[in-house]
Enzyme design. Sequence first.
Site: not given
Length: 317
Positions: A13-14, A37, A140
């Site tokens: 990710g980022q 993943i 979130y």
Amino acid sequence: MKTDCVLVIGANGQIGSVLVEYLREIYGLGKVVATDIRMPEFPTGIFEQLDATNAGEMAAIVKKYGITQIYHLAAILSAKGEQDPLRTWQINMQTYFNVLEVARENGVSKVFYPSSIAVFGDRIDTLAEQWSYLDPATVYGISKAAGENWSNYYFKRYGVDIRSLRYPGIIGYQSMPGGGTTDYAVDIYHKAVKGEAFECFLKPETTLPMIYISDAMDATVRLMEAPAEKISVRTSYNLAGMSFSPQEIAQSIQKIIPGFAITYKPDFRQTIADSWPQEIDDSQARKDWGWRPTYSLDKMTEEMVSELRKKYQVVNE
């Protein structure tokens, strides 16, 4: 520097992709185990494929490498999360419960849990203080607020040393946007360097807290390296870098790329942004473990444009 073995979950990710390299520079290539993943196209160092919803797989990796620190970065972010709220809750919470239990059962000495300014809701006028009321407006944010409380619970109940930061929007050149409401502030630089106009999904005056990736990495490791007795917040520390609006970042870019053009077409993400504070009070982090940001908006813009010009092989104007 002698260190324990570190596990990074969500390494593609980022934040994760940058953090893995940052940690390897500090601790050594063989001391950082990256997982996600999906396998990256060009894996470097130690990389294990991991579905973080599978506690057994996670525990096996922890045992295999003798992991004593876990950085848990896997999550579905704010804007994407609103497209499928129940799945977002399930993934965000199940992966963290797995981390908590694997850490507790295997003697992991430290856990890093990233929270977010999304935990604050529209009860906050402009400034979010360390102990401001949490009233998140997105699934979130709800998951992050719940995770903060579980972190505090596992610390008090089981003694698991969990440390956390409420990240503002993170801006970096190393990876593409990942589905967050603040991701316009990453995408805008890519468009500008490629000579394209940018259509912003927020109003021009929408001011949000942001931080440059280098400052975010420094804060993360600084927090994790701090002596336990210095950590007074066991939910999550407020973290601030700078606050600016789309029109202000556009003006900063135009100092270097005068022809850059921006238009505005607010969408559902405007409602999310309106529920967040404009500024963050991070005085507790500064007091407890010496946090200080080093990047201003213009300094960040200069580095973003310079690095992305290299990426896209654009000659300086």
